[in-house]
Design a protein around this motif. Structure first.
Motif, PDB file in Angstrom:
ATOM      1  N   UNK A 191       0.832  -1.271   0.057  1.00 37.85           N
ATOM      2  CA  UNK A 191       0.041   0.098   0.013  1.00 37.85           C
ATOM      3  C   UNK A 191       0.755   1.468   0.119  1.00 37.85           C
ATOM      4  N   UNK A 192       1.972   1.064   0.635  1.00 34.52           N
ATOM      5  CA  UNK A 192       2.989   2.322   0.695  1.00 34.52           C
ATOM      6  C   UNK A 192       3.280   2.724  -0.575  1.00 34.52           C
ATOM      7  N   UNK A 193       3.602   1.791  -1.763  1.00 38.36           N
ATOM      8  CA  UNK A 193       4.034   2.055  -3.021  1.00 38.36           C
ATOM      9  C   UNK A 193       2.742   2.388  -3.872  1.00 38.36           C
ATOM     10  N   UNK A 194       1.790   1.898  -3.631  1.00 36.05           N
ATOM     11  CA  UNK A 194       0.559   2.024  -4.656  1.00 36.05           C
ATOM     12  C   UNK A 194      -0.396   3.122  -4.295  1.00 36.05           C
ATOM     13  N   UNK A 195      -0.554   3.507  -2.796  1.00 31.67           N
ATOM     14  CA  UNK A 195      -1.403   4.423  -2.564  1.00 31.67           C
ATOM     15  C   UNK A 195      -0.924   5.056  -1.208  1.00 31.67           C
ATOM     16  N   UNK A 196       0.049   5.996  -1.070  1.00 33.24           N
ATOM     17  CA  UNK A 196       0.820   6.499   0.162  1.00 33.24           C
ATOM     18  C   UNK A 196      -0.130   7.211   0.951  1.00 33.24           C
ATOM     19  N   UNK A 197      -1.211   7.549   0.134  1.00 36.47           N
ATOM     20  CA  UNK A 197      -2.301   8.476   1.054  1.00 36.47           C
ATOM     21  C   UNK A 197      -3.320   7.609   1.857  1.00 36.47           C
ATOM     22  N   UNK A 198      -3.602   6.298   1.427  1.00 38.61           N
ATOM     23  CA  UNK A 198      -4.124   5.132   2.298  1.00 38.61           C
ATOM     24  C   UNK A 198      -3.410   4.677   3.228  1.00 38.61           C
TER      25      UNK A 198
END
Length: 259
Positions: free
Chosen positions: A214-221
């Motif tokens: 998730x850190x790579x794909x969607x930092x906001x999430x």
């Protein structure tokens, strides 16, 4: 490494003292964490000094190749605690467990009662391993404990950690979670959602399936999860809640303090 029958051999763990071994540990850790050029997860000089002064530096080997290592130092109260600072393993089953069991045997042989370490509370597999497999228990929520971190695994995130305490003489049986136990933190469409727990004595705190991806794909999430877990799990612990287990490889089990 595979045996003649195609099975992977069990890792062999031993204490390390030679400079050459310390260099192998440094290289292994750099491959795992990917620090900035010129940096290092640990230095050879530090490893050598820790081992020489009676602290814990050990490596796991398969077929003569270093596949994992663990570094710890004596903590306070003196004569009671080993703090495991960093443990890393190449991909492969059983390496991390072999290192932890060796660490436990070392601590008991030196008359120590417990081992402590920190871990990222958002990583499911680590929470399951530490709580369900080893029987350690988180005893403190540490906000931004290491400050900004620039390695390949942690860059772009805040360094919240849980302090795990492994009391070596105590057994921690699996925790039974009654049906209908409320969610203090749940998941909706991949994002964290705080729940109403009213007067419940036991609550569950969910984790995302793959925070590292998730850190790579969607930092906001990923940031939303960091802040939600800090508020909910951290808040429960500050209020006297005790983390007593990790349920279904997905949820912290928290016994709340006096309501």
């Amino acid at each position: 490494m595979a045996t003649e029958g195609g099975q992977v051999s069990e890792p062999v763990v031993r204490e390390l003292r030679d400079v050459e071994d310390m260099e192998d540990v440094r290289l292994l850790f750099d491959r795992i964490w990917g620090p900035d050029p010129g940096g290092a997860a640990v230095t050879v000089e530090l490893l050598r000094a820790l081992a020489h002064s009676g602290n814990y530096v050990a490596g796991a080997y398969q077929g003569g190749t270093l596949v994992g290592a663990s570094v710890g130092f004596l903590g306070r109260p003196a004569g009671e605690v080993l703090h495991s600072h960093i443990t890393g393993a190449a991909s492969g089953r059983g390496i991390g467990l072999a290192l932890k069991l060796h660490q436990r045997e070392w601590a008991l042989r030196h008359g120590l009662a417990r081992i402590t370490w920190t871990f990222d509370p958002l990583v499911r597999r680590n929470a399951h391993f530490n709580l369900a497999k080893l029987g350690a228990r988180p005893e403190e929520y540490l906000t931004s404990f290491y400050g900004p971190m620039d390695d390949a695994i942690n860059a772009g995130d805040e360094s919240d950690r849980l302090l795990a305490v492994w009391r070596l003489a105590e057994a921690h049986p699996a925790v039974a979670v009654p049906a209908g136990t409320p969610m203090a933190l749940g998941v909706r469409d991949g994002l964290p959602v705080a729940g109403a727990v009213d007067g419940a004595g036991t609550v569950l705190v969910a984790l995302p399936e793959d925070i590292e991806g998730m850190r790579r794909r969607d930092p906001g999430a990923a940031k939303a999860w960091r802040h939600a877990l800090r508020e909910v799990l951290g808040g429960l612990m500050v209020a006297g809640g005790r983390v007593t287990g990790f349920h279904d490889k997905s949820y912290y089990v928290v016994e709340r303090g006096a309501l």
